[in-house]
Design an enzyme around this catalytic site. Structure first.
Site, PDB file in Angstrom:
ATOM      1  N   ARG A  70      -1.991   3.085  11.569  1.00 11.57           N
ATOM      2  CA  ARG A  70      -1.008   3.037  10.475  1.00 11.57           C
ATOM      3  C   ARG A  70       0.322   2.467  10.959  1.00 11.57           C
ATOM      4  NH1 ARG A  70       0.026   8.475   7.363  1.00 11.57           N
ATOM      5  NH2 ARG A  70       1.171   8.902   9.278  1.00 11.57           N
ATOM      6  N   TYR A  87       8.184   4.853  11.214  1.00  5.85           N
ATOM      7  CA  TYR A  87       7.956   5.948  12.149  1.00  5.85           C
ATOM      8  C   TYR A  87       6.534   6.461  12.049  1.00  5.85           C
ATOM      9  CZ  TYR A  87       8.368   9.626   8.516  1.00  5.85           C
ATOM     10  OH  TYR A  87       8.159  10.439   7.429  1.00  5.85           O
ATOM     11  N   LYS A 130       5.370   3.655   6.103  1.00  4.15           N
ATOM     12  CA  LYS A 130       6.022   4.877   6.584  1.00  4.15           C
ATOM     13  C   LYS A 130       7.402   4.526   7.136  1.00  4.15           C
ATOM     14  CE  LYS A 130       4.739   9.140   9.027  1.00  4.15           C
ATOM     15  NZ  LYS A 130       5.023  10.075   7.937  1.00  4.15           N
ATOM     16  N   ARG A 164      25.757  -6.564  11.332  1.00  2.18           N
ATOM     17  CA  ARG A 164      25.320  -6.165  10.001  1.00  2.18           C
ATOM     18  C   ARG A 164      25.155  -7.369   9.069  1.00  2.18           C
ATOM     19  NH1 ARG A 164      27.195  -4.618   4.922  1.00  2.18           N
ATOM     20  NH2 ARG A 164      25.935  -2.976   3.984  1.00  2.18           N
ATOM     21  N   GLU A 166       2.867  12.798  -4.390  1.00  2.00           N
ATOM     22  CA  GLU A 166       2.595  13.505  -3.133  1.00  2.00           C
ATOM     23  C   GLU A 166       3.722  14.498  -2.892  1.00  2.00           C
ATOM     24  OE1 GLU A 166       2.688  10.739   0.247  1.00  2.00           O
ATOM     25  OE2 GLU A 166       4.171   9.524  -0.815  1.00  2.00           O
TER      26      GLU A 166
HETATM   27  N1  PDD Z   1       4.961  13.215   7.031  1.00  2.00           N
HETATM   28  N2  PDD Z   1       3.147  11.714   2.564  1.00  2.00           N
HETATM   29  C1  PDD Z   1       4.379  11.608   3.085  1.00  2.00           C
HETATM   30  C2  PDD Z   1       5.483  11.135   2.219  1.00  2.00           C
HETATM   31  C3  PDD Z   1       4.609  11.951   4.427  1.00  2.00           C
HETATM   32  O1  PDD Z   1       5.848  11.839   4.942  1.00  2.00           O
HETATM   33  C4  PDD Z   1       3.524  12.419   5.217  1.00  2.00           C
HETATM   34  C5  PDD Z   1       3.694  12.792   6.661  1.00  2.00           C
HETATM   35  C6  PDD Z   1       2.254  12.519   4.617  1.00  2.00           C
HETATM   36  C7  PDD Z   1       1.042  12.976   5.384  1.00  2.00           C
HETATM   37  O2  PDD Z   1       0.609  11.979   6.281  1.00  2.00           O
HETATM   38  P1  PDD Z   1      -0.141  12.356   7.635  1.00  2.00           P
HETATM   39  O3  PDD Z   1      -1.325  13.190   7.259  1.00  2.00           O
HETATM   40  O4  PDD Z   1      -0.560  11.053   8.186  1.00  2.00           O
HETATM   41  O5  PDD Z   1       0.842  13.085   8.481  1.00  2.00           O
HETATM   42  C8  PDD Z   1       2.103  12.145   3.289  1.00  2.00           C
HETATM   43  C9  PDD Z   1       5.248  13.436   8.434  1.00  2.00           C
HETATM   44  C10 PDD Z   1       4.410  14.486   9.076  1.00  2.00           C
HETATM   45  C11 PDD Z   1       6.748  13.643   8.614  1.00  2.00           C
HETATM   46  O6  PDD Z   1       7.467  12.887   7.993  1.00  2.00           O
HETATM   47  O7  PDD Z   1       7.184  14.496   9.396  1.00  2.00           O
END
Ligand code: PDD
Length: 285
Positions: free
Chosen positions: A52, A33, A148, A100, A180
């Site tokens: 990304r 996503y 992601k 599945r 993080e």
């Molecule tokens: N989350 N680390 C994680 C685990 C994240 O899920 C996100 C972003 C970030 C920051 O990445 P960016 O600056 O590219 O948004 C770091 C999004 C916003 C979400 O899951 O809603």
């Protein structure tokens, strides 16, 4: 107002926007996503998010079914169709629909692409004004957090546990270092005024907002160290903050029971938030 959702090329009212129960996103969390912020009806830091997305797709062998121009056009159209002034676009891409099986379906299986919007005030909110509290929790996620993916159960659990402890969110810790936040990049400012943020690896998501903020820090003469930091360093930091697409830069004013600095948002944090909003708003597309 019923939102208009994008599902595999169709624009559908929310109640009609559906995917199969055999979608691999639903059955296996086999998907990725992106979240892109919308401000003044325009896309913030779009190129980074588009890049990304391509990277996540490549790492998992999922095909992005639109070319660069098509993807941008869909982002713009969903903002226009939903009249979003401020908020975000959520994009989800899965490996598609198949019975599945742990093995992937054939490579020509069409992927599932869904986009929807959420309107909300991203410029002014309590978190930005007053800062947030975070709780330190173990990082129990999988080993490829640089991708992601839509497997977000542990980040959800961590957020719930943080709330149960009276905090707003979690900072995750592994092998004695902060990785993080549950959905944001973690940063600290040392007593000497050095901005410290973890170096990129499989341990964390390469945040798009992180990259922009590091660039801005450089332009404003702020020293930056990209390295892992310990919970102890974070607890004694002068400032702390998170970055993400929908938060921009948000101060962290408490970590567990420790006040950060004087317990108020720090100067560097406030400056970086202002620089980020000014420059990215001006460059939005
Ligand atoms: N989350 N680390 C994680 C685990 C994240 O899920 C996100 C972003 C970030 C920051 O990445 P960016 O600056 O590219 O948004 C770091 C999004 C916003 C979400 O899951 O809603």
């Amino acid at each position: 107002m019923t939102r208009i959702i994008y599902v595999n090329g169709a624009w559908l009212p929310e109640p009609d926007a559906k995917v199969s129960v055999f979608d691999r996103g639903f059955l296996m969390a086999d998907g990725i996503y992106e979240v892109t912020c919308v401000l003044d009806g325009k896309l913030i830091d779009y190129d980074g998010h588009a890049r990304r997305l391509q990277r996540s797709a490549r790492e998992l062998g999922i095909t992005v079914p639109l070319d660069e121009a098509g993807l941008l056009a869909v982002h713009r159209e969903i903002v226009a169709r939903n009249g979003v002034d401020q908020g975000m676009i959520y994009l989800q891409l899965t490996r598609g629909v198949a019975d599945r099986d742990f093995a992937y379906p054939p490579a020509d299986t069409p992927p599932t692409l869904v986009l929807f919007t959420q309107s909300r005030n991203v410029l002014e909110n309590r978190a930005a004004d007053e800062g947030i509290a975070v709780a330190l929790l173990p990082d129990l996620r999988w080993g490829r957090r640089d991708i992601k993916t839509i497997q977000l159960l542990y980040p959800s659990m961590a957020k719930m546990e943080a709330k149960a402890r009276g905090a707003d969110d979690a900072w995750l810790v592994e092998d004695g270092h902060v990785t993080e936040g549950s959905a944001a990049t973690a940063h600290i400012v040392t007593a000497d005024g050095v901005l410290v943020t973890r170096d990129l690896s499989h341990a964390l998501l390469p945040g798009i907002t992180r990259a922009s903020v590091l660039e801005l820090a450089g332009q404003h003469g702020i020293s930056v160290e990209e390295r892992a930091f310990t919970p102890e360093e974070a607890l004694s930091a002068r400032e702390a903050f998170i970055t993400s697409a929908t938060n921009f830069v948000v101060p962290v004013v408490r970590i567990d029971d420790a006040k950060i600095g004087d317990g108020k948002p720090g100067t560097m944090t406030r400056d970086l938030r202002r620089y980020y909003i000014e420059t990215r708003r001006a460059a939005a597309i």
